[in-house]
Enzyme design. Sequence first.
Site, PDB file in Angstrom:
ATOM      1  N   ASP A  36       0.822  -1.213   0.000  1.00 60.68           N
ATOM      2  CA  ASP A  36       0.000   0.000   0.000  1.00 60.68           C
ATOM      3  C   ASP A  36       0.855   1.263   0.000  1.00 60.68           C
ATOM      4  OD1 ASP A  36      -2.357  -1.273  -0.124  1.00 60.68           O
ATOM      5  OD2 ASP A  36      -3.041  -0.842   1.898  1.00 60.68           O
ATOM      6  N   ASP A 274     -13.911  32.618 -37.431  1.00 56.52           N
ATOM      7  CA  ASP A 274     -13.134  31.382 -37.371  1.00 56.52           C
ATOM      8  C   ASP A 274     -13.782  30.324 -36.484  1.00 56.52           C
ATOM      9  OD1 ASP A 274     -11.225  32.436 -39.025  1.00 56.52           O
ATOM     10  OD2 ASP A 274      -9.956  33.165 -37.398  1.00 56.52           O
ATOM     11  N   GLY A 409      -9.114  17.709 -35.707  1.00 57.69           N
ATOM     12  CA  GLY A 409      -9.994  16.734 -36.332  1.00 57.69           C
ATOM     13  C   GLY A 409     -10.400  17.167 -37.723  1.00 57.69           C
ATOM     14  N   LEU A 410     -10.697  18.468 -37.902  1.00 58.22           N
ATOM     15  CA  LEU A 410     -11.040  18.988 -39.218  1.00 58.22           C
ATOM     16  C   LEU A 410      -9.860  18.845 -40.162  1.00 58.22           C
ATOM     17  CD1 LEU A 410     -13.027  20.531 -41.044  1.00 58.22           C
ATOM     18  CD2 LEU A 410     -12.040  22.657 -40.164  1.00 58.22           C
TER      19      LEU A 410
END
Length: 514
Positions: A36, A274, A409-410
């Site tokens: 632990d 934008d 992603g774009l």
Amino acid sequence: MKLTVWTYEGPPHVGAMRVATGMKGLHYVLHAPQGDTYADLLFTMIERRDHRPPVTYTTFQARDLGSDTAGLFKQACQDAYDRFKPQAIIVGASCTAELIQDDPAGLAETMGLPVPVIPLELPSYQRKENFGADETFLQIVRHLAKPMEKTARISCNIIGPTALGFRHRDDVQEITNLLYEMGIEVNVTAPMGSTPADIATMGQAHFNVLLYPETGESAARYCEKTFGQPYTKVVPIGVGATHDFIAEVRALSGSTTEIDMSGSRQKWWSRSVDSTYLTGKRVFIFGDGTHVAAAARFARDEMGFEVAGMGCYNREFARPIRALAKDYGLEALITDDYLEVEAAIEALQPEMILGTQMERHIGKRLGIPCAVISAPVHVQDFPARYSPQMGFEGANVLFDTWVHPLVMGLEEHLLHMFREDFEFNDAAGPSHHGGHAPASKTSQKEAPEQPRLTPEVQISGEVIWLPLAEKELKKIPFFVRGKARRNTEAFAAEKGLAEISVDTLYDAKAHYAR
């Protein structure tokens, strides 16, 4: 207690470690077996701290269970005091040591150490990490803080930040600067950065600023009742919430000082041309209750996103998160099982996830971008740069953090669209390495041949995708392409179609858009 590969919260003694490690002059003596003793890994590896956590373990082994484990604990307490000379000691047991019922609190009380010894009763099998931090800080305040005359100038305590907290270091700095700008002095920031001697002076502040309810609300309530210190209820994450926080602090302090908001760029950017393509993006939000509530407001009201789903893992906040979700027309997901969270995300197919490091991994598997907003977090979420979530600068950071995954992603989608172009096809090298040089013949020869489907058809399960339909499907952005494929196949199966054509693809789109 449920054991799992991933967990959102550790046992409550980990919460106590977070409090002790954030403070100075406080030492934690933990009755725990060998195995632990992982505090060093938690704090020096993940948070990249420059010193070891102030935790001493008894580290008893199986062979010690037949002898005097209580004696081991008392010896560990004495050794910790002799070596570190702390201003105060907290004592407790890990979840495993709790089973042998040695009563660390009673044992430490009989030792007569010359510093305050604060016992912790943390039910390891009923409660979890955030409760452990909240309860530990409450007990420290109850044992050390004293009633005092208020400071001559208006002052406050900042309550809640701990070690291993998500951006706590930078949030504290941002809010401290904001309070000073309003003419309000910070009396004590606790637990992180404070000493037991500092805790003793908490009573002289006029009010408390509660930044993290998960780890500080019990202490804030105690101070309100004992010292007559009201505390703030608004968590200043986002521009709107920061304005509300300023109004609340003004009501508590009487401050009328004007605030310089010229550094807030998020509001302008979110209205710019934008960012207009971000409007309406569907997001799924999951994390601790405080950050989920703040993120939902920021996502909907300031970014123009659609909140498609939300939930939290800490059940102490289940009621307010369920109520909030209802306001958004949703049913909250309250769970500490990441597999349930993954199933919910997969079913909703959002365009972005706002979550913890768990959801970041889920997003990678599902091909959905994710921004981290809450603990538990990874080492990369403790940046060397200044990166708060709170205040006006925090809103700037949030905007950047949430927009970048969508922008990337774009960008990736555009690369997919043009992958047959001479610059972007698989055989071309990176355009920024060697001026569009094609991949070498040697590397092409060394690459193992990949199995290909015949050019006539693409098969998914029992449904056949015709070439033109498959080509049309690839025009859909990658982060929703999977959902489009599944919807089209379900539509074809419902109509009894064995082949999917371009017409089928668009018929399915029209069907699910109703």
